[in-house]
Scaffold this active site. Structure first.
Site, PDB file in Angstrom:
ATOM      1  CB  CYS A   2      -1.042   0.056   0.939  1.00 27.60           C
ATOM      2  SG  CYS A   2      -1.838  -1.038   1.317  1.00 27.60           S
ATOM      3  NE  ARG A  27       4.696   1.559   0.081  1.00 24.97           N
ATOM      4  CZ  ARG A  27       5.543   1.953   0.729  1.00 24.97           C
ATOM      5  NH1 ARG A  27       6.674   1.329   0.368  1.00 24.97           N
ATOM      6  NH2 ARG A  27       5.449   0.857   1.634  1.00 24.97           N
ATOM      7  CD1 TRP A  74      -0.431  -6.386  -3.388  1.00 29.66           C
ATOM      8  CD2 TRP A  74      -0.019  -7.099  -0.586  1.00 29.66           C
ATOM      9  NE1 TRP A  74       0.292  -8.145  -3.267  1.00 29.66           N
ATOM     10  CE2 TRP A  74       0.194  -8.168  -1.701  1.00 29.66           C
ATOM     11  CE3 TRP A  74      -0.651  -6.968   0.678  1.00 29.66           C
ATOM     12  CZ2 TRP A  74       0.320  -9.923  -1.245  1.00 29.66           C
ATOM     13  CZ3 TRP A  74      -0.232  -8.061   1.527  1.00 29.66           C
ATOM     14  CH2 TRP A  74       0.246  -9.054   0.712  1.00 29.66           C
ATOM     15  CG  ASN A 100       1.104   0.211   4.342  1.00 31.40           C
ATOM     16  OD1 ASN A 100       0.859  -0.805   4.515  1.00 31.40           O
ATOM     17  ND2 ASN A 100       2.625   0.848   4.061  1.00 31.40           N
ATOM     18  N   GLY A 101      -1.280  -1.126   6.493  1.00 34.32           N
ATOM     19  CA  GLY A 101      -0.423  -2.011   8.152  1.00 34.32           C
ATOM     20  C   GLY A 101      -1.808  -3.064   7.928  1.00 34.32           C
ATOM     21  CD  GLU A 472      16.933 -13.082  -7.361  1.00 28.94           C
ATOM     22  OE1 GLU A 472      16.590 -13.972  -6.262  1.00 28.94           O
ATOM     23  OE2 GLU A 472      16.951 -12.225  -7.649  1.00 28.94           O
ATOM     24  CE  LYS A 476      14.121 -11.106  -9.405  1.00 26.24           C
ATOM     25  NZ  LYS A 476      14.316 -11.159  -8.291  1.00 26.24           N
ATOM     26  CD  GLU A 479      10.214 -11.328  -8.559  1.00 28.55           C
ATOM     27  OE1 GLU A 479       9.490 -10.786  -7.592  1.00 28.55           O
ATOM     28  OE2 GLU A 479      11.589 -11.561  -8.415  1.00 28.55           O
ATOM     29  CG  HIS A 495      19.393 -36.761  -3.644  1.00 24.99           C
ATOM     30  ND1 HIS A 495      19.596 -38.217  -3.168  1.00 24.99           N
ATOM     31  CD2 HIS A 495      20.238 -36.779  -4.306  1.00 24.99           C
ATOM     32  CE1 HIS A 495      21.096 -38.660  -3.262  1.00 24.99           C
ATOM     33  NE2 HIS A 495      21.569 -37.362  -3.972  1.00 24.99           N
ATOM     34  CE  LYS A 593      11.627  -3.143  -5.066  1.00 24.76           C
ATOM     35  NZ  LYS A 593      12.200  -4.895  -6.102  1.00 24.76           N
TER      36      LYS A 593
HETATM   37  O1  M6R Z   1      13.281  -4.599  -0.058  1.00 27.26           O
HETATM   38  P1  M6R Z   1      13.789  -6.314   0.409  1.00 27.26           P
HETATM   39  O2  M6R Z   1      14.860  -7.070   0.094  1.00 27.26           O
HETATM   40  O3  M6R Z   1      13.304  -6.451   2.369  1.00 27.26           O
HETATM   41  O4  M6R Z   1      12.770  -7.039  -0.151  1.00 27.26           O
HETATM   42  C1  M6R Z   1      12.846  -9.067   0.632  1.00 27.26           C
HETATM   43  C2  M6R Z   1      11.649  -9.565  -1.141  1.00 27.26           C
HETATM   44  O5  M6R Z   1      10.452  -9.510  -0.016  1.00 27.26           O
HETATM   45  C3  M6R Z   1      12.000  -8.720  -2.092  1.00 27.26           C
HETATM   46  O6  M6R Z   1      13.454  -9.536  -2.508  1.00 27.26           O
HETATM   47  C4  M6R Z   1      10.526 -10.059  -2.532  1.00 27.26           C
HETATM   48  O7  M6R Z   1      11.489 -11.201  -3.108  1.00 27.26           O
HETATM   49  C5  M6R Z   1      11.768  -9.512  -4.437  1.00 27.26           C
HETATM   50  N1  M6R Z   1      10.365  -9.310  -4.947  1.00 27.26           N
HETATM   51  C6  M6R Z   1      12.026 -10.271  -5.059  1.00 27.26           C
HETATM   52  O8  M6R Z   1      12.315  -9.992  -6.647  1.00 27.26           O
END
Ligand code: M6R
Length: 598
Positions: A2, A27, A74, A100-101, A472, A476, A479, A495, A593
């Site tokens: 949010c 956000r 969000w 927000n929260g 990673e 990527k 997501e 395994h 984000k």
């Molecule tokens: O802001 P942060 O690095 O603490 O965020 C952690 C994760 O939310 C963030 O890395 C998330 O996994 C991303 N969408 C990855 O691309």
């Protein structure tokens, strides 16, 4: 999670609020809305979907005013819908609130308010808060907000306005808020990107603080009502940094920014064969390091473990922040916790830091956003200086975190009185150039995207320091392209996951010419025997060419730098596949984000 913006001043209020929201859209983007005070009334407009929907709804509007608040959502409580969008208002439509929260005692507050006659129309926890403020309102919005918050459990960043008051009241506990100070105008926002084109002078609110802004004044208090004197900071980010600069998406811009962002992380930190960090913490006698983070930052942590253990022989444990905080962790005297976070606002990471501190650990942060909550909570740390990362998929923050972790490992070694490897320091200085070359030569991956857009599953395999690169790379892809992908240590494939492999399954190998190379070649042969489609990221040519269907050739670098180079083609692969599928790369579905709720 949010985004909030509030404005009080003389500019065209709709354009200030809408442009602010569009900067905050990363956000959350389930729904959005705004409220403007106009001739003693509050006008609220809300829309389901992205900010563009709200903007379109307002395109013919003549709505004007001097005080307004806006929100991009969000969803946590209640589905994403117009009805559940913020701002919410009270029974008399005199007060509007954006939040927000999460209000944790939402149910008991709702019951109490309904018994008193309040009609609560939605399932959104935030709505009870505006009714609670209404309950306490006796002509002074600030007092009513303070009273209401004294009954509120949970987390909040709020901005509240009243139809009869020329001010906005904002308060925070667990969700970031910053006040922006302009010329006869004031702003309140979830982060500085929303207000950067108006002002760079800001006041960061801490937890349990409340700010009341008019167009000329900002008064900050704690929630007990004591006036606080707060420092005015000057934001260093430029407006260009939050624009796409000719790129189709922020993610692509941020991928290609990595030569510069890595140079920024390194700047002034390797001087005359020494690593210079102002950590504010004595690391010489550290006995054990615990690294905690979430998501991509957690993948950096896994690589950081390799750096620190290999270079210093100090044991390192890596924990998901969300697991650490709830599993009664054991902390010994002399332990240091390193928390990694791009945003500096991730709720679980923040809670893990607090837990470690409560048990006596010293804490360090590796953070990108200057002045963020985690940056201010830790005892010391390293800023990435990578500039704002707007794409939801983290790219330049990941490589910046790896550089910062490598600097930290070298610094600990140096503080322990051990000599640093000059060649490694030189290679580190040369890294931005190598990153640039790798990105340039990886541009052709765009031609392959079409071949993979209909794949249902991907497997990513790596070993040792490059196993987290497999994790990673898979994250990527999933997501932003919504293709299921799993990262696995290459040897573990036998395994279980090998059962998935057939001619439809692309398998990405991270295969640097290091001590694991021969083993990786055997793993590739096992996949080839099962007709899997092999994509290899490697600095080795001919031999890999024979086995792999596609090779992303990268420069040869020493082990410590290979994760930083090897992730680059994988970032581009995921970007191009998502883009060819026509997906909204910067705003993937269901994600936000900055994850400021548990
Ligand atoms: O802001 P942060 O690095 O603490 O965020 C952690 C994760 O939310 C963030 O890395 C998330 O996994 C991303 N969408 C990855 O691309």
């Amino acid at each position: 999670m949010c985004g909030i913006i509030g404005y009080i001043g003389h500019k065209d209020i709709l354009s200030v609020l809408i442009s602010g929201l569009s900067k905050l859209e990363y956000r959350g983007y389930d729904s959005s809305g705004l409220c403007v005070q106009n001739s003693g009334n509050l006008t609220i407009i809300r829309k389901c979907g992205k900010i563009a929907e709200l903007s379109a709804a307002l395109s013919q509007s003549s709505l004007s005013g001097k005080v307004g608040i806006a929100h991009t959502r969000w969803a946590t409580h209640g589905e994403p819908s117009e009805k559940n969008a913020h701002p919410h208002s009270d029974c008399t439509k005199s007060i509007a609130l954006v939040h927000n929260g999460i209000i944790e005692n939402y149910h008991s507050l709702k019951e109490l308010l309904e018994k008193e006659g309040h009609v609560i129309e939605t399932e959104v926890d935030s709505e009870v808060l505006v009714h609670l403020i209404e309950k306490f309102y006796e002509g002074d919005l600030e007092e009513a907000v303070m009273n209401a918050l004294s009954y509120t459990e949970g987390t909040f960043g709020i901005a509240v306005m009243h139809k009869d008051e020329q001010r906005i009241v904002a308060a925070r506990r667990g969700s970031p808020l910053v006040v922006g100070i302009g010329e006869n105008e004031m702003f309140i926002a979830s982060d500085v990107s929303a207000i950067l084109n108006h002002t760079k002078r800001v006041i960061y609110l801490n937890d349990n603080e409340i700010a009341t802004i008019t167009n000329t004044h900002c008064v900050t208090k704690n929630l007990g009502g004591e006036i606080l004197t707060k420092k005015v900071d000057e934001v260093q980010w430029t407006i260009d940094a939050i624009e796409k600069d000719g790129f189709e998406h922020f993610m692509l811009k941020e991928i290609f920014e990595q030569p510069q962002s890595i140079a920024n992380t390194l700047r002034g930190r390797v001087v005359d064969g020494k690593v210079k960090l102002s950590l504010n913490v004595d690391v010489k006698n550290v006995k054990r390091i615990i690294i905690t983070a979430c998501g991509t930052s957690w993948h950096s942590a896994l690589i950081g473990k390799h750096f620190i253990e290999n270079l210093t022989r100090i044991p390192v444990e890596v924990d998901y922040a969300s697991e650490f905080r709830y599993r009664k962790p054991i902390i010994y005297p002399g332990d240091i916790m390193v928390a990694i976070s791009q945003s500096g606002e991730t709720a679980d990471t923040l809670a893990a830091i607090k837990e470690a501190k409560a048990q006596g650990a010293t804490t360090l942060g590796i953070v990108n956003v200057v002045g963020s909550t985690i940056a201010r909570e830790v005892d010391g740390g390293i800023y990435l200086h990578a500039g704002p990362e707007m794409g939801v998929a983290s790219t330049k923050a990941f490589t910046g975190q790896l550089v910062a972790l490598l600097l930290l490992a070298l610094y600990i070694k140096q503080q322990k009185g051990e000599k640093l490897d000059n060649e490694l320091l030189e290679d580190l200085q040369n890294l931005p150039t190598l990153v640039k070359q790798t990105l340039e030569s990886s541009k052709k991956i765009i031609d392959l995207a079409e071949d993979f857009k209909d794949s249902k599953d991907f497997l990513y395999l790596g070993r040792g320091i490059n196993f987290p690169v497999a994790l990673e790379g898979a994250l990527k892809l999933k997501e932003i392209s919504y293709i299921h992908a799993e990262g696995y240590p290459a040897a573990e494939m036998k395994h279980g996951p090998i059962a998935l492999v057939d001619s439809h399954m692309p398998v990405v190998f991270i295969a640097p010419h290091d001590s694991t190379y021969e083993k990786i070649i055997s793993n590739m042969q096992e996949i080839k025997a099962r007709k899997g489609k092999i994509i290899a990221v490697s600095d080795k040519g001919a031999e890999i060419q024979k086995l792999a269907d596609i090779v992303f050739k990268v420069p040869s670098v020493r082990d410590e730098l290979s994760p930083i180079i090897n992730i680059l083609p994988l970032q581009l692969l995921s970007y191009y596949v998502a883009n060819v599928k026509g997906l909204d790369v910067d705003k993937p579905r269901n994600l936000a984000k900055s994850v400021t709720v548990e």
